[in-house]
Motif scaffolding. Structure first.
Motif, short mmCIF file in Angstrom:
data_model
loop_
_atom_site.label_atom_id
_atom_site.label_comp_id
_atom_site.label_asym_id
_atom_site.label_seq_id
_atom_site.Cartn_x
_atom_site.Cartn_y
_atom_site.Cartn_z
N PRO A 35 0.81 -1.22 0.00
CA PRO A 35 0.00 0.00 0.00
C PRO A 35 0.84 1.28 0.00
CG PRO A 35 -0.80 -1.53 1.68
CD PRO A 35 0.49 -2.07 1.15
N LEU A 36 2.03 1.22 0.58
CA LEU A 36 2.91 2.38 0.58
C LEU A 36 3.44 2.64 -0.83
CD1 LEU A 36 4.96 1.66 3.85
CD2 LEU A 36 2.72 2.76 3.59
N LEU A 37 3.81 1.57 -1.53
CA LEU A 37 4.27 1.70 -2.91
C LEU A 37 3.13 2.19 -3.81
CD1 LEU A 37 6.43 -1.54 -3.23
CD2 LEU A 37 7.23 0.81 -2.82
N GLU A 38 1.93 1.68 -3.54
CA GLU A 38 0.76 2.12 -4.30
C GLU A 38 0.51 3.61 -4.11
OE1 GLU A 38 -4.05 1.24 -4.54
OE2 GLU A 38 -2.76 -0.13 -3.42
N ALA A 39 0.63 4.08 -2.88
CA ALA A 39 0.45 5.51 -2.61
C ALA A 39 1.52 6.33 -3.34
CB ALA A 39 0.50 5.78 -1.11
N ALA A 40 2.76 5.85 -3.32
CA ALA A 40 3.86 6.57 -3.98
C ALA A 40 3.65 6.62 -5.49
CB ALA A 40 5.19 5.90 -3.66
N ALA A 41 3.10 5.56 -6.05
CA ALA A 41 2.88 5.49 -7.50
C ALA A 41 1.74 6.39 -7.97
CB ALA A 41 2.63 4.04 -7.92
N GLU A 50 5.20 6.75 -16.33
CA GLU A 50 5.80 5.97 -15.24
C GLU A 50 7.32 5.97 -15.39
OE1 GLU A 50 3.87 2.12 -15.22
OE2 GLU A 50 1.89 3.05 -15.05
N PRO A 51 7.93 7.16 -15.28
CA PRO A 51 9.37 7.27 -15.48
C PRO A 51 10.18 6.94 -14.23
CG PRO A 51 8.47 9.43 -15.10
CD PRO A 51 7.30 8.47 -15.08
N TRP A 52 9.73 5.96 -13.49
CA TRP A 52 10.37 5.54 -12.25
C TRP A 52 9.94 4.10 -11.96
CZ3 TRP A 52 5.48 5.13 -10.68
CH2 TRP A 52 4.59 6.17 -10.94
N ARG A 53 10.72 3.48 -11.12
CA ARG A 53 10.41 2.12 -10.68
C ARG A 53 11.00 1.92 -9.29
NH1 ARG A 53 14.49 -1.87 -11.80
NH2 ARG A 53 16.31 -0.98 -12.83
N VAL A 97 13.82 1.09 0.09
CA VAL A 97 13.29 1.03 -1.27
C VAL A 97 14.09 2.02 -2.10
CG1 VAL A 97 11.29 1.37 -2.76
CG2 VAL A 97 10.98 0.43 -0.45
N ALA A 98 14.76 1.50 -3.13
CA ALA A 98 15.45 2.38 -4.06
C ALA A 98 14.42 2.86 -5.08
CB ALA A 98 16.59 1.64 -4.76
N VAL A 99 14.25 4.16 -5.18
CA VAL A 99 13.38 4.73 -6.20
C VAL A 99 14.28 5.08 -7.38
CG1 VAL A 99 11.79 6.59 -6.80
CG2 VAL A 99 11.76 5.61 -4.48
N ILE A 100 14.01 4.44 -8.49
CA ILE A 100 14.85 4.56 -9.67
C ILE A 100 14.18 5.48 -10.69
CG2 ILE A 100 16.02 3.30 -11.52
CD1 ILE A 100 16.89 2.61 -8.56
N SER A 101 14.90 6.51 -11.09
CA SER A 101 14.44 7.37 -12.17
C SER A 101 14.74 6.65 -13.47
CB SER A 101 15.15 8.72 -12.12
OG SER A 101 14.78 9.50 -13.25
N SER A 102 13.70 6.43 -14.25
CA SER A 102 13.83 5.67 -15.48
C SER A 102 13.10 6.43 -16.60
CB SER A 102 13.22 4.27 -15.27
OG SER A 102 13.41 3.47 -16.40
N PRO A 103 13.71 7.54 -17.07
CA PRO A 103 13.03 8.39 -18.05
C PRO A 103 12.67 7.63 -19.33
CG PRO A 103 15.07 9.41 -17.29
CD PRO A 103 15.04 8.03 -16.74
N LYS A 104 11.54 8.02 -19.90
CA LYS A 104 11.06 7.41 -21.14
C LYS A 104 11.18 8.43 -22.27
CE LYS A 104 9.54 3.78 -18.81
NZ LYS A 104 10.06 3.96 -17.48
N GLU A 160 19.30 5.21 -16.35
CA GLU A 160 18.59 5.14 -15.07
C GLU A 160 19.49 5.68 -13.96
OE1 GLU A 160 15.39 1.58 -15.17
OE2 GLU A 160 17.45 0.95 -14.75
N THR A 161 18.87 6.36 -12.99
CA THR A 161 19.60 6.88 -11.85
C THR A 161 18.81 6.59 -10.57
OG1 THR A 161 18.56 9.05 -12.13
CG2 THR A 161 20.73 8.73 -13.16
N VAL A 162 19.45 6.77 -9.44
CA VAL A 162 18.80 6.59 -8.14
C VAL A 162 18.29 7.95 -7.67
CG1 VAL A 162 19.09 5.92 -5.73
CG2 VAL A 162 20.30 4.65 -7.53
N SER A 163 16.98 8.07 -7.52
CA SER A 163 16.42 9.30 -6.96
C SER A 163 16.52 9.30 -5.44
CB SER A 163 14.95 9.46 -7.38
OG SER A 163 14.87 9.65 -8.76
N GLY A 164 16.49 8.13 -4.85
CA GLY A 164 16.63 8.05 -3.40
C GLY A 164 16.51 6.64 -2.89
N PHE A 165 17.11 6.42 -1.74
CA PHE A 165 16.93 5.20 -0.97
C PHE A 165 16.01 5.58 0.19
CE2 PHE A 165 21.28 4.72 -2.72
CZ PHE A 165 21.11 3.53 -3.43
N ILE A 166 14.81 5.04 0.20
CA ILE A 166 13.86 5.34 1.26
C ILE A 166 13.95 4.23 2.30
CG2 ILE A 166 11.48 5.95 1.83
CD1 ILE A 166 12.89 7.77 -0.33
N HIS A 167 14.53 4.57 3.45
CA HIS A 167 14.69 3.61 4.54
C HIS A 167 13.41 3.62 5.38
CE1 HIS A 167 19.09 2.84 4.18
NE2 HIS A 167 18.94 3.90 3.38
#
Length: 192
Positions: A35-41, A50-53, A97-104, A160-167
């Motif tokens: 549910p946390l990932l769903e909220a973030a998405a 969806e330029p992130w994963r 959770v690593a949030v990955i910037s994945s531009p399209k 692809e780059t790392v936007s952040g590590f969410i601990h």
């Protein structure tokens, strides 16, 4: 007339990241994390690209990343103190959770908007974790910006780059409140 949500506004006005080093077990299991990932998405995403994963990093993966950080830091000539601090970011963690910037590719949506969307995902995930009662913190570090580390340790693709590590975890002790920005100093009102 708008319909206010005072509880949500109060949460946003009082939210506080928790230092990653104060987070311990238990951490959310997959059922609690989804549910946390769903909220973030649900973050604004112009063009629905969806330029992130997400890469969910559980304890064994975090320990592997700690070792990779130490090895890559030495190879890259990073100062030993900086390496040690960065290693702890992974070795002390139990879930991130690593949030990955994945531009399209897009003619309509510039890459900067896609990158900003990925940063917004980080904040949305951080706030979702805090709203669910977990402690959470958004970190990066030199490893997030190192192309070799991103490719070899995280398996990221070119571009692809790392936007952040969410601990995320259980907070041991609440930190003291910190000073907040002076809104008068950072706000400009344009009236004409």
């Amino acid at each position: 007339m708008p319909t206010p949500n005072p509880a949500a506004l109060e949460f946003l006005q009082t939210r506080r990241s928790r230092p990653a080093k104060t987070l311990t077990t238990p951490v959310p299991d997959r059922a609690a994390l989804m549910p946390l990932l769903e909220a973030a998405a649900r973050t604004p995403d112009h063009g629905k690209l969806e330029p992130w994963r997400f890469i969910v990093l559980e304890r064994p993966a975090l320990l592997r990343l700690a070792a990779a950080t130490e090895a890559r830091g030495a190879d890259a000539g990073i100062e030993p103190e900086r390496i040690a601090k960065s290693v702890l970011q992974f070795s002390d963690a139990h879930l991130a959770v690593a949030v990955i910037s994945s531009p399209k590719p897009s003619e309509k949506i510039p890459e900067i908007e896609q990158l900003l969307s990925s940063g917004a995902v980080c904040l949305a995930l951080l706030n979702a974790a805090l709203a669910a009662g977990w402690g959470a913190n958004w970190l990066t570090g030199w490893m997030a910006h190192d192309p070799v580390f991103r490719r070899e340790a995280l398996g990221l693709s070119e571009g692809e780059t790392v936007s952040g590590f969410i601990h995320i975890g259980t907070e041991r002790a609440a930190p003291p409140e910190r000073p907040r920005p002076d809104l008068g100093a950072i706000t400009t009102w344009v009236t004409e």
